[in-house]
Design a protein around this motif. Structure first.
Motif, PDB file in Angstrom:
ATOM      1  N   ALA A  91     -17.717 -16.970  14.652  1.00 38.97           N
ATOM      2  CA  ALA A  91     -17.508 -18.394  14.902  1.00 38.97           C
ATOM      3  C   ALA A  91     -17.521 -19.431  13.877  1.00 38.97           C
ATOM      4  N   MET A  92     -17.340 -18.069  12.697  1.00 32.92           N
ATOM      5  CA  MET A  92     -17.211 -18.938  11.401  1.00 32.92           C
ATOM      6  C   MET A  92     -16.395 -17.576  10.623  1.00 32.92           C
ATOM      7  N   PRO A  93     -14.552 -18.107  11.034  1.00 36.55           N
ATOM      8  CA  PRO A  93     -13.949 -16.920  10.870  1.00 36.55           C
ATOM      9  C   PRO A  93     -13.422 -16.340   9.156  1.00 36.55           C
ATOM     10  N   HIS A  94     -14.470 -18.207   9.072  1.00 40.84           N
ATOM     11  CA  HIS A  94     -13.542 -18.575   7.680  1.00 40.84           C
ATOM     12  C   HIS A  94     -14.779 -18.054   6.268  1.00 40.84           C
ATOM     13  N   ALA A  95     -16.002 -17.542   6.739  1.00 41.66           N
ATOM     14  CA  ALA A  95     -17.433 -17.239   6.318  1.00 41.66           C
ATOM     15  C   ALA A  95     -17.395 -15.712   5.683  1.00 41.66           C
ATOM     16  N   LYS A  96     -16.053 -15.037   5.410  1.00 43.51           N
ATOM     17  CA  LYS A  96     -16.322 -13.090   5.532  1.00 43.51           C
ATOM     18  C   LYS A  96     -16.602 -12.499   3.772  1.00 43.51           C
ATOM     19  N   VAL A  97     -17.513 -11.825   3.836  1.00 42.03           N
ATOM     20  CA  VAL A  97     -17.876 -11.014   2.785  1.00 42.03           C
ATOM     21  C   VAL A  97     -15.999 -10.817   2.138  1.00 42.03           C
ATOM     22  N   HIS A  98     -16.107 -10.519   0.656  1.00 41.37           N
ATOM     23  CA  HIS A  98     -15.146  -9.836  -0.186  1.00 41.37           C
ATOM     24  C   HIS A  98     -14.619  -8.812   0.349  1.00 41.37           C
ATOM     25  N   HIS A  99     -15.953  -7.663   1.110  1.00 48.16           N
ATOM     26  CA  HIS A  99     -15.180  -6.299   0.940  1.00 48.16           C
ATOM     27  C   HIS A  99     -14.382  -6.178   2.398  1.00 48.16           C
ATOM     28  N   ASP A 100     -14.330  -7.554   3.275  1.00 49.01           N
ATOM     29  CA  ASP A 100     -13.634  -7.081   4.505  1.00 49.01           C
ATOM     30  C   ASP A 100     -12.538  -6.938   3.607  1.00 49.01           C
ATOM     31  N   ASP A 101     -11.644  -7.452   3.300  1.00 48.11           N
ATOM     32  CA  ASP A 101     -10.435  -7.993   2.929  1.00 48.11           C
ATOM     33  C   ASP A 101     -10.158  -6.879   2.220  1.00 48.11           C
ATOM     34  N   ASP A 102     -10.438  -5.939   1.701  1.00 49.15           N
ATOM     35  CA  ASP A 102     -10.385  -5.011   1.093  1.00 49.15           C
ATOM     36  C   ASP A 102      -9.618  -3.895   2.186  1.00 49.15           C
ATOM     37  N   HIS A 103      -9.882  -3.687   3.077  1.00 43.39           N
ATOM     38  CA  HIS A 103      -9.820  -3.343   4.821  1.00 43.39           C
ATOM     39  C   HIS A 103      -8.206  -3.402   5.794  1.00 43.39           C
ATOM     40  N   LYS A 104      -7.680  -3.827   5.035  1.00 40.49           N
ATOM     41  CA  LYS A 104      -6.910  -4.183   5.707  1.00 40.49           C
ATOM     42  C   LYS A 104      -5.909  -3.506   6.467  1.00 40.49           C
ATOM     43  N   PRO A 105      -5.197  -4.219   7.724  1.00 39.58           N
ATOM     44  CA  PRO A 105      -4.921  -2.824   7.984  1.00 39.58           C
ATOM     45  C   PRO A 105      -2.979  -2.953   8.013  1.00 39.58           C
ATOM     46  N   LYS A 106      -2.752  -1.670   7.642  1.00 41.70           N
ATOM     47  CA  LYS A 106      -1.252  -0.608   7.043  1.00 41.70           C
ATOM     48  C   LYS A 106      -0.425  -1.572   8.227  1.00 41.70           C
ATOM     49  N   PRO A 107       0.819  -2.616   7.322  1.00 40.66           N
ATOM     50  CA  PRO A 107       1.706  -2.966   8.414  1.00 40.66           C
ATOM     51  C   PRO A 107       2.262  -1.671   9.253  1.00 40.66           C
ATOM     52  N   ASP A 108       2.474  -1.858  10.605  1.00 36.91           N
ATOM     53  CA  ASP A 108       3.199  -0.864  11.532  1.00 36.91           C
ATOM     54  C   ASP A 108       4.485  -0.548  11.029  1.00 36.91           C
ATOM     55  N   ALA A 109       4.482   0.601  10.859  1.00 36.06           N
ATOM     56  CA  ALA A 109       5.959   1.735  10.522  1.00 36.06           C
ATOM     57  C   ALA A 109       6.855   0.841  11.165  1.00 36.06           C
ATOM     58  N   LYS A 110       7.109   0.623  12.950  1.00 34.63           N
ATOM     59  CA  LYS A 110       7.356   0.116  13.927  1.00 34.63           C
ATOM     60  C   LYS A 110       8.364  -1.236  13.467  1.00 34.63           C
ATOM     61  N   THR A 149       8.754  -2.554  10.526  1.00 34.53           N
ATOM     62  CA  THR A 149       8.956  -2.256   8.991  1.00 34.53           C
ATOM     63  C   THR A 149      10.467  -1.482   9.296  1.00 34.53           C
ATOM     64  N   ALA A 150      10.163  -0.712  10.701  1.00 35.18           N
ATOM     65  CA  ALA A 150      12.056  -0.390  11.139  1.00 35.18           C
ATOM     66  C   ALA A 150      12.802  -1.355  11.930  1.00 35.18           C
ATOM     67  N   ALA A 151      11.851  -2.575  13.226  1.00 40.16           N
ATOM     68  CA  ALA A 151      12.804  -3.232  13.107  1.00 40.16           C
ATOM     69  C   ALA A 151      13.640  -4.139  12.476  1.00 40.16           C
ATOM     70  N   THR A 152      12.467  -4.906  11.362  1.00 34.48           N
ATOM     71  CA  THR A 152      13.198  -5.195   9.955  1.00 34.48           C
ATOM     72  C   THR A 152      14.126  -5.037   9.524  1.00 34.48           C
ATOM     73  N   SER A 153      13.976  -3.121   8.995  1.00 37.34           N
ATOM     74  CA  SER A 153      15.400  -2.643   7.881  1.00 37.34           C
ATOM     75  C   SER A 153      16.584  -2.704   8.659  1.00 37.34           C
ATOM     76  N   ASP A 154      16.653  -2.910  10.349  1.00 35.44           N
ATOM     77  CA  ASP A 154      17.368  -2.774  11.269  1.00 35.44           C
ATOM     78  C   ASP A 154      18.199  -3.845  11.352  1.00 35.44           C
ATOM     79  N   TRP A 155      17.305  -5.249  11.482  1.00 35.42           N
ATOM     80  CA  TRP A 155      17.507  -6.217  11.568  1.00 35.42           C
ATOM     81  C   TRP A 155      18.806  -6.402  10.173  1.00 35.42           C
ATOM     82  N   VAL A 156      18.235  -6.153   8.997  1.00 37.16           N
ATOM     83  CA  VAL A 156      18.445  -5.730   7.175  1.00 37.16           C
ATOM     84  C   VAL A 156      20.176  -5.391   7.657  1.00 37.16           C
TER      85      VAL A 156
END
Length: 108
Positions: free
Chosen positions: A8-27, A29-36
């Motif tokens: 209900a309050m997504p802006h009210a995060k605890v600071h340690h939640d930001d440390d566990h961000k998911p890594k970008p998908d390899a798919k 990144t590969a699509a971006t490099s293909d486009w480039v």
């Protein structure tokens, strides 16, 4: 402690939640490099085509280059000339005419 859920309050995060961000998908990144790579290949092909055209028609290439340079010069100079003309056309402020003395009133 509050009973309001975090959803209900997504802006009210605890600071340690930001440390566990998911890594970008390899798919992604590969699509971006293909486009480039595709864009780079297309640019190289276009440059090769232009180079071949210049080699086969050098006088035309010189004329096109001169036209492009003239267009750039006109695009730069036109606003400056318009601004100069606008400043020249402005007349100096006109002074108001002096008031004529009031006529003397005749006594009755």
């Amino acid at each position: 402690m509050s009973s309001i859920p975090n959803s209900a309050m997504p802006h009210a995060k605890v600071h340690h939640d930001d440390d566990h961000k998911p890594k970008p998908d390899a798919k992604k990144t590969a699509a971006t490099s293909d486009w480039v790579e595709d864009a780079t290949d297309a640019a190289k092909a276009g440059l090769a085509t232009a180079t071949d055209a210049v080699k086969s028609h050098p006088k035309t290439a010189i004329a096109v280059g001169a036209t492009v340079i003239a267009g750039i010069a006109a695009a730069i100079a036109a606003p400056a000339l318009r601004a100069k003309d606008a400043a020249d056309k402005k007349a100096p402020p006109k002074k108001p005419d002096p008031k004529k003395p009031a006529k003397a009133k005749k006594p009755h």
